[in-house]
Design a protein around this motif. Structure first.
Motif, PDB file in Angstrom:
ATOM      1  N   SER A 111       0.949  -1.107   0.100  1.00  0.00           N
ATOM      2  CA  SER A 111      -0.093   0.132   0.050  1.00  0.00           C
ATOM      3  C   SER A 111       0.925   1.194  -0.002  1.00  0.00           C
ATOM      4  CB  SER A 111      -0.976  -0.025   1.261  1.00  0.00           C
ATOM      5  OG  SER A 111      -1.644  -1.146   1.376  1.00  0.00           O
ATOM      6  N   LEU A 114       2.178   1.819  -3.593  1.00  0.00           N
ATOM      7  CA  LEU A 114       1.268   1.993  -4.255  1.00  0.00           C
ATOM      8  C   LEU A 114       0.806   3.408  -4.313  1.00  0.00           C
ATOM      9  CD1 LEU A 114      -0.716   1.228  -6.664  1.00  0.00           C
ATOM     10  CD2 LEU A 114      -2.129   0.362  -5.066  1.00  0.00           C
ATOM     11  N   SER A 115       0.654   4.002  -3.001  1.00  0.00           N
ATOM     12  CA  SER A 115       0.277   5.336  -2.707  1.00  0.00           C
ATOM     13  C   SER A 115       1.283   6.430  -3.108  1.00  0.00           C
ATOM     14  CB  SER A 115      -0.262   5.501  -1.320  1.00  0.00           C
ATOM     15  OG  SER A 115       0.876   5.459  -0.342  1.00  0.00           O
ATOM     16  N   ILE A 193      -5.031  -7.552  -3.164  1.00  0.00           N
ATOM     17  CA  ILE A 193      -5.431  -6.721  -4.044  1.00  0.00           C
ATOM     18  C   ILE A 193      -6.311  -5.672  -3.206  1.00  0.00           C
ATOM     19  CG2 ILE A 193      -6.329  -5.874  -5.960  1.00  0.00           C
ATOM     20  CD1 ILE A 193      -5.146  -8.298  -7.270  1.00  0.00           C
ATOM     21  N   THR A 196      -5.212  -3.874  -0.231  1.00  0.00           N
ATOM     22  CA  THR A 196      -3.962  -2.894  -0.538  1.00  0.00           C
ATOM     23  C   THR A 196      -4.468  -1.613  -1.279  1.00  0.00           C
ATOM     24  OG1 THR A 196      -2.485  -4.830  -0.673  1.00  0.00           O
ATOM     25  CG2 THR A 196      -1.821  -2.899  -1.862  1.00  0.00           C
ATOM     26  N   VAL A 197      -5.395  -1.723  -2.402  1.00  0.00           N
ATOM     27  CA  VAL A 197      -5.956  -0.554  -2.863  1.00  0.00           C
ATOM     28  C   VAL A 197      -6.750   0.257  -2.071  1.00  0.00           C
ATOM     29  CG1 VAL A 197      -7.428   0.119  -4.483  1.00  0.00           C
ATOM     30  CG2 VAL A 197      -6.027  -1.527  -5.259  1.00  0.00           C
ATOM     31  N   THR A 198      -7.314  -0.239  -0.995  1.00  0.00           N
ATOM     32  CA  THR A 198      -8.275   0.504   0.035  1.00  0.00           C
ATOM     33  C   THR A 198      -7.085   1.420   0.877  1.00  0.00           C
ATOM     34  OG1 THR A 198     -10.052  -0.883   0.021  1.00  0.00           O
ATOM     35  CG2 THR A 198      -9.877   0.387   1.715  1.00  0.00           C
ATOM     36  N   SER A 200      -3.948   1.923   0.338  1.00  0.00           N
ATOM     37  CA  SER A 200      -3.192   2.870  -0.303  1.00  0.00           C
ATOM     38  C   SER A 200      -3.929   4.587  -0.769  1.00  0.00           C
ATOM     39  CB  SER A 200      -2.721   2.315  -1.856  1.00  0.00           C
ATOM     40  OG  SER A 200      -3.899   2.136  -2.711  1.00  0.00           O
ATOM     41  N   LEU A 201      -5.341   4.360  -0.680  1.00  0.00           N
ATOM     42  CA  LEU A 201      -5.982   5.544  -1.060  1.00  0.00           C
ATOM     43  C   LEU A 201      -5.525   6.529   0.219  1.00  0.00           C
ATOM     44  CD1 LEU A 201      -9.232   4.322  -2.344  1.00  0.00           C
ATOM     45  CD2 LEU A 201      -7.249   5.532  -3.528  1.00  0.00           C
TER      46      LEU A 201
END
Length: 329
Positions: A111, A114-115, A193, A196-198, A200-201
């Protein structure tokens, strides 16, 4: 590099870390002791037990032991390298922390990367397109992310992508009912996934807005105006003079965001039932598992302090101009 200055710097930081851990442990222990939660009742739930069994559980939990005595016993064992035994998992705290923190570290690291990448790219685009519709759209997007609670985003993503669309698993880090040796790498990635996406925001907006402001500041500087006068323009100008000057401050801000990253991981792990250190911390707090909770507090404090330490080292040794700029502002 001045190694004497570095040694003094690291010595001061080590002393601050020791002092921080002492204060954090005392404060955390006191908060747990003030909790109205009965650890025995939290453990057995609604099940009825005999008074003799309850007395044994109270002795096991140390319910009737004075608070200062429990803390001193725990501190003495800690100095010996023994974190104790988890009262709810019935296994050494060290093993629980290793297992859970390893899972959380994968989530937080992915995360974090990605962020950082997404936020930096959006910030560069917004800075290059300053004042245009693209810049305004990115700013609105960042403002929405800054205003939206992490657990709310996690619930929305869970409902849309896991429940309604079925693209991702509803929770956990591995498929249910599959032996650990049969879990493939792609199974773990598939479960990773969405959390991680959540998570990273959480850091995208701050990095994007910071990078945008820094890039605009750099592009309005005298040496960039001189470069424009020499004929440099477009992406070449931004790449040569802009990105090189904003990358390091953005990385520094990423390391300073370790505390938000850890706090967000606790919420995300709860929503997605991800078996990480955050979920263990919540369970330890709700069931008054003092040895496990204090161990998690120590690990989290060291984790956050490490991010701040790296940021401070960048300030002091890698690029002191960042510190000078902040002092002027």
């Amino acid at each position: 590099m001045n190694y004497r200055k570095l040694s003094i710097f690291m010595g001061k930081k080590a002393l601050k870390l020791v002092f921080l851990l002492i204060v954090v442990c005392i404060a955390s222990f006191w908060i747990v002791e003030q909790s109205p939660i009965d650890p025995v009742r939290a453990y057995i739930g609604e099940m009825s037990i005999q008074p003799e069994q309850k007395a044994k559980l109270e002795e096991y939990w140390g319910v009737n032991t004075p608070a200062h005595e429990k803390f001193l016993n725990w501190a003495e064992n800690l100095l010996k390298g023994d974190l104790g035994t988890s009262l709810i998992y019935r296994m050494p705290v060290t093993d629980v922390v290793k297992e859970r923190f390893a899972a959380s570290l994968v989530l937080m690291a992915s995360s974090w990367l990605l962020s950082g990448v997404l936020g930096f790219v959006l910030g560069i685009i917004a800075g290059m397109k300053n004042g245009t519709l693209i810049d305004k759209a990115i700013k609105v997007y960042c403002y929405i992310l800054l205003a939206a609670p992490t657990f709310w985003l996690a619930l929305i993503f869970l409902l849309i992508f896991a429940v309604n669309l079925g693209w991702f698993p509803v929770g956990l880090s591995v498929p249910i009912g599959v032996a650990s040796e049969d879990v493939t790498f792609f199974d773990r990635i598939h479960h990773l996934i969405l959390p991680t996406v959540t998570l990273s925001l959480l850091g995208v907006a701050s990095i994007a807005m910071f990078t945008r402001e820094k890039l605009i500041e750099v592009m309005e500087s005298d040496y960039v105006l001189f470069a424009k006068a020499r004929g440099e323009k477009g992406s070449t100008l931004v790449k040569r003079h802009g990105i090189r000057n904003v990358a390091l401050p953005a990385i520094t801000l990423q390391f300073l965001g370790f505390s938000e990253l850890f706090g967000g991981a606790v919420l995300v792990e709860q929503v997605f039932s991800y078996p990480g250190i955050g979920q263990a911390a919540v369970a330890a707090g709700l069931r008054s598992d003092v040895p496990l909770l204090l161990a998690i507090v120590i690990v989290s404090a060291v984790f956050v302090y490490s991010g701040n330490l790296i940021a401070d080292m960048i300030y002091e040794f890698v690029d002191p101009r960042i510190k000078q700029q902040e002092m002027r502002t």
